[in-house]
Design an enzyme around this catalytic site. Structure first.
Site, PDB file in Angstrom:
ATOM      1  N   ASP A 198     -15.385 -41.943   7.767  1.00  0.00           N
ATOM      2  CA  ASP A 198     -14.542 -42.344   6.632  1.00  0.00           C
ATOM      3  C   ASP A 198     -13.059 -42.058   6.875  1.00  0.00           C
ATOM      4  O   ASP A 198     -12.383 -41.449   6.031  1.00  0.00           O
ATOM      5  CB  ASP A 198     -14.971 -41.599   5.351  1.00  0.00           C
ATOM      6  CG  ASP A 198     -16.462 -41.662   5.085  1.00  0.00           C
ATOM      7  OD1 ASP A 198     -17.059 -42.725   5.313  1.00  0.00           O
ATOM      8  OD2 ASP A 198     -17.036 -40.637   4.633  1.00  0.00           O
ATOM      9  N   GLU A 246     -18.545 -50.065  -1.502  1.00  0.00           N
ATOM     10  CA  GLU A 246     -17.853 -48.761  -1.466  1.00  0.00           C
ATOM     11  C   GLU A 246     -16.698 -48.834  -0.472  1.00  0.00           C
ATOM     12  O   GLU A 246     -16.472 -49.846   0.178  1.00  0.00           O
ATOM     13  CB  GLU A 246     -18.826 -47.648  -1.061  1.00  0.00           C
ATOM     14  CG  GLU A 246     -19.354 -47.778   0.354  1.00  0.00           C
ATOM     15  CD  GLU A 246     -20.399 -46.722   0.723  1.00  0.00           C
ATOM     16  OE1 GLU A 246     -20.762 -45.885  -0.115  1.00  0.00           O
ATOM     17  OE2 GLU A 246     -20.867 -46.760   1.884  1.00  0.00           O
TER      18      GLU A 246
HETATM   19  O1  FUB Z   1     -19.402 -40.205   3.948  1.00  0.00           O
HETATM   20  C1  FUB Z   1     -20.161 -40.294   2.761  1.00  0.00           C
HETATM   21  C2  FUB Z   1     -20.141 -41.698   2.238  1.00  0.00           C
HETATM   22  O2  FUB Z   1     -20.653 -42.580   3.215  1.00  0.00           O
HETATM   23  C3  FUB Z   1     -18.788 -42.243   1.938  1.00  0.00           C
HETATM   24  O3  FUB Z   1     -18.209 -41.737   0.759  1.00  0.00           O
HETATM   25  C4  FUB Z   1     -19.085 -43.685   1.924  1.00  0.00           C
HETATM   26  O4  FUB Z   1     -17.977 -44.521   1.917  1.00  0.00           O
HETATM   27  C5  FUB Z   1     -19.937 -43.815   3.155  1.00  0.00           C
HETATM   28  O5  FUB Z   1     -19.180 -43.928   4.332  1.00  0.00           O
END
Ligand code: FUB
Length: 320
Positions: free
Chosen positions: A14, A221
């Site tokens: 991320d 997301e």
């Molecule tokens: O790293 C945890 C979660 O996985 C992140 O918040 C999302 O975007 C995904 O990459």
């Protein structure tokens, strides 16, 4: 030739990239092995701290500045320090981060520091009005600052309607408009909002909302906001179809119009990114799970050059 992870002594994911004082700073998640079986809520992503990294240019050595914030120093949080972002304003650096509160609900917090690499001191409470995950901050050219965020499934966004959380909330039916990320304007203190939290609408090129069943294009997301040639670009992950895609708008709150896909699925379930300009080029920072041989929750950060077509479209970036 497979691309080398930027960081290989610990697992990272991320990556939010920013240029501060001419140097590239990376604010990633710090993955760790918690021996939690994979599930659709993402319980296996059980992170407890953040490291900040920096480099003077892409291709140069990467410095690990060590722990910048630890879960035990966040008074309101119980677990799961997920994807963070950072911003600079009025002489201070702000780290925005999601975590579950003591009731198990994801909120977004802020921690403040004097240097880009931290350390950061967390505010005692999450930012009022926040929920869900994956904050990203845009400091606009006009001096205004915006925070966008949100993630469905494990990120709980499907449970939120009119600022009320229903843990049984589901994605809308396939023919209904998809859930959009949220956005709010940050107040001058960078620790609260001024004005309303609104849902970002993402439309197709005919002006119709993307539908919840359109899993190749709908928001899942990992929002990222940047500006290119005066337009706002919202890029994000489609989650269960594993693409990085983008949409553009004339103002940060949208509506945004879907423009295309720029990264195909990588090794591992999640895909998450940021886009930044440095040294006269644009760069895509993202992650995959190649360093762990494909274990979804043990990821590594990579970087690739990103280019635009003459009409402002982002050219597809080859997967490696
Ligand atoms: O790293 C945890 C979660 O996985 C992140 O918040 C999302 O975007 C995904 O990459």
């Amino acid at each position: 030739m497979p691309e080398t992870p930027l960081i290989s002594h610990i697992y990272t994911a991320d990556p939010s990239a920013h240029v501060f004082n001419g140097r590239i700073y990376l604010y990633p998640s710090h993955d760790r092995e918690g021996n939690i079986p994979d599930n659709d809520l993402g319980d296996q992503y059980d992170m407890v701290d953040y490291h900040v990294f920096s480099m003077d240019r892409v291709g140069g050595p990467v410095t690990d500045h060590g722990v910048a914030l630890d879960l035990k120093d966040v008074p309101w949080a119980s677990k799961q320090l997920w994807a963070p972002d950072a911003a600079f304003k009025n002489g201070k650096y702000y780290l925005y981060f999601p975590a579950r509160d003591k009731a198990g609900i994801f909120r977004i917090g802020v921690a403040v520091g004097d240097r880009p690499e931290g350390p950061f001191k967390a505010e005692p409470q999450p930012i009022a009005g926040t929920y869900s995950i994956d904050p990203c901050c845009l400091n606009d050219d006009d001096g205004r600052s915006w925070l966008a965020w949100g993630g469905i499934w494990g990120g709980q966004l499907q449970g939120w309607r009119n600022s009320h959380f229903d843990p049984a909330g589901r994605e809308p039916a396939d023919h209904e408009p998809a859930i959009g990320p949220r956005i709010a304007e940050l107040a001058p203190d960078m620790k609260s909002f001024t004005g309303a939290v609104t849902e970002i609408k993402i439309l197709d090129e005919q002006g119709q909302p993307l539908r919840a069943g359109d899993h190749d294009r709908r928001y899942f997301e990992g929002p990222w906001l940047h500006k290119y040639q005066g337009k706002y670009y919202l890029s994000y992950s489609t989650g269960n179809t594993h693409y990085l895609v983008y949409a553009t708008a004339d103002n940060p709150r949208g509506p945004y119009t879907y423009r295309g896909r720029f990264l195909e699925p990588v090794i591992g379930w999640t895909t998450h990114h940021s886009i930044v300009e440095h040294g006269g080029k644009w760069w895509l920072f993202h992650h995959d799970a190649s360093l762990s041989g494909g274990r979804n929750h043990l990821r590594c950060v990579k970087v690739k050059e990103l280019t635009y077509a003459a009409d402002g479209r982002i050219n597809p970036v080859p997967v490696s």
